[in-house]
Design an enzyme around this catalytic site. Structure first.
Site: not given
Ligand code: XLS
Ligand code: MG
Length: 350
Positions: A56, A59, A179, A215, A218, A253, A255, A288
């Site tokens: 980011h 970051d 995304e 992703e 998602h 979410d 992950d 992610d």
């Molecule tokens: C959040 C997103 C985030 C993006 C990067 O759900 O996946 O991680 O990939 O900011």
């Molecule tokens: Mg992501």
């Protein structure tokens, strides 16, 4: 430290974001682990067998620094990356934590907040140039509503396209990867699926520099199959990055470690990527993923090692498939037998 994960030689390059090594804080509890030092996180990449970093904007350096201080901070991070032999795969403006993005960034009803979002997005392009990164990710976190009547949805899409164009116009080399995510943190998000994102790509000022990052979780949260989403984007030649992980049903979410919920779904993502030649133009296999809150500080990188291992093991399965046998099953519509063949391959029972 988990063992480096290289079950087999591979042409793929792997990436993750420093936020994937976290303190385990969640909406219902404070950090459960201490924060890992930034320099230690960057050193972990090579140890874990990764090649690239996802960033980011903040970051790299705080988002509110003046440009001279920003350049100084960038130089320090670049020195660490060069020392580790890492490159920056993607950069994304973090447009969801600042008070000025509480009601959206590009789609806020407040023109001053929309200006802040565009200005910060352009600064993020300048950062990308400084770190030699051309892949600019827009995760549209707060571009959505808690109640649908809060905004005009058609105007919202136009404002997202305008912002996308401002980024493209700010640098001739940058390319924007949308995304998609159907919700969270918003109740409903604009551009919730890969299909929506691809549609917008063709409406931007430069469709050739407009693509997507997909992703796994998602797509699953949208009730769709990530492998099919990837195949669709690959058809359009617009899949320029992925965030592999897993998701156990329609909830927040998660992950989760890649393949940890549904091995067949993960297998088909690897099969689509491999069979379509993903990576031949330098695309990375990005993760992610988050460690469980119960995981100790010392073990708070295992989820990264395990996700990479799962990709490589599934890649071995894909590369070991008997293509003639599969074609035979397909030609005669012996899908029951084809399914059992795939399941046996996944269970290592030849
Ligand atoms: C959040 C997103 C985030 C993006 C990067 O759900 O996946 O991680 O990939 O900011
Ligand atoms: Mg992501």
């Amino acid at each position: 430290m988990p063992a480096a994960t290289t079950p087999s030689p591979t042409s793929y390059r792997f990436s993750f974001g420093p936020w994937n090594i976290s303190t385990g804080a969640d909406p219902f509890g404070p950090p459960a682990r201490k924060e890992m030092e930034y320099a230690r996180k960057l050193k972990a990449y090579r140890e874990l067998g990764f090649d690239a970093v996802q960033f980011h904007d903040d970051d790299i350096v705080p988002a509110d620094l003046d440009w001279q201080a920003t350049l100084k901070g960038v130089a320090e991070v670049k020195k660490i990356l060069d020392g580790e032999g890492l490159f920056v795969e993607i950069i994304a403006p973090r447009l969801w934590e600042d008070p000025r993005t509480v009601d959206g960034a590009f789609t806020s009803n407040d023109p001053a907040e929309r200006k802040y979002a565009i200005d910060r997005s352009k600064r993020c392009v300048d950062l990308a140039r400084e770190v030699g990164c051309k892949n600019y990710v827009l995760w549209l976190a707060r571009e959505g509503t808690y109640i649908r009547e809060a905004k005009c949805a058609k105007t919202a899409v136009s404002r997202i396209v305008d912002a996308w164009n401002a980024i493209l116009e700010h640098d001739p080399e940058i390319r924007v990867l949308g995304e998609a995510k159907p919700n969270e943190p918003m109740d409903q998000a604009y551009l919730p699926t890969v299909g929506h994102m691809i549609g917008v790509c063709y409406k931007t000022a430069d469709p050739a520099r407009s693509g997507v990052l997909i992703e796994s979780a998602h797509s699953i949260l949208a009730g769709l199959d990530p492998a099919d989403d990837m195949a669709y984007a690959l058809h359009h030649e617009k899949l320029w990055s992925v965030h592999l992980n897993d998701q156990n049903g329609l909830k927040y979410d998660q992950d989760k470690v890649f393949g940890s919920v549904d091995l067949r779904r993960a297998f088909n993502q690897v099969r689509v990527l491999e069979e379509s030649g993903y990576g031949k133009n330098g695309e990375c296999v990005g993760l992610d993923v988050k460690a469980m809150r119960t995981t100790s500080f010392e073990e708070s990188m295992y989820h990264l090692a395990h996700s990479k291992t799962m990709f490589l093991r599934l890649l071995d399965v894909v590369r070991g498939l008997d293509r003639a046998k599969i074609e035979e099953f397909r030609t005669h519509r012996r899908y029951e037998q084809l399914e059992m063949y795939i399941l046996n391959e996944l269970m290592g029972r030849r």
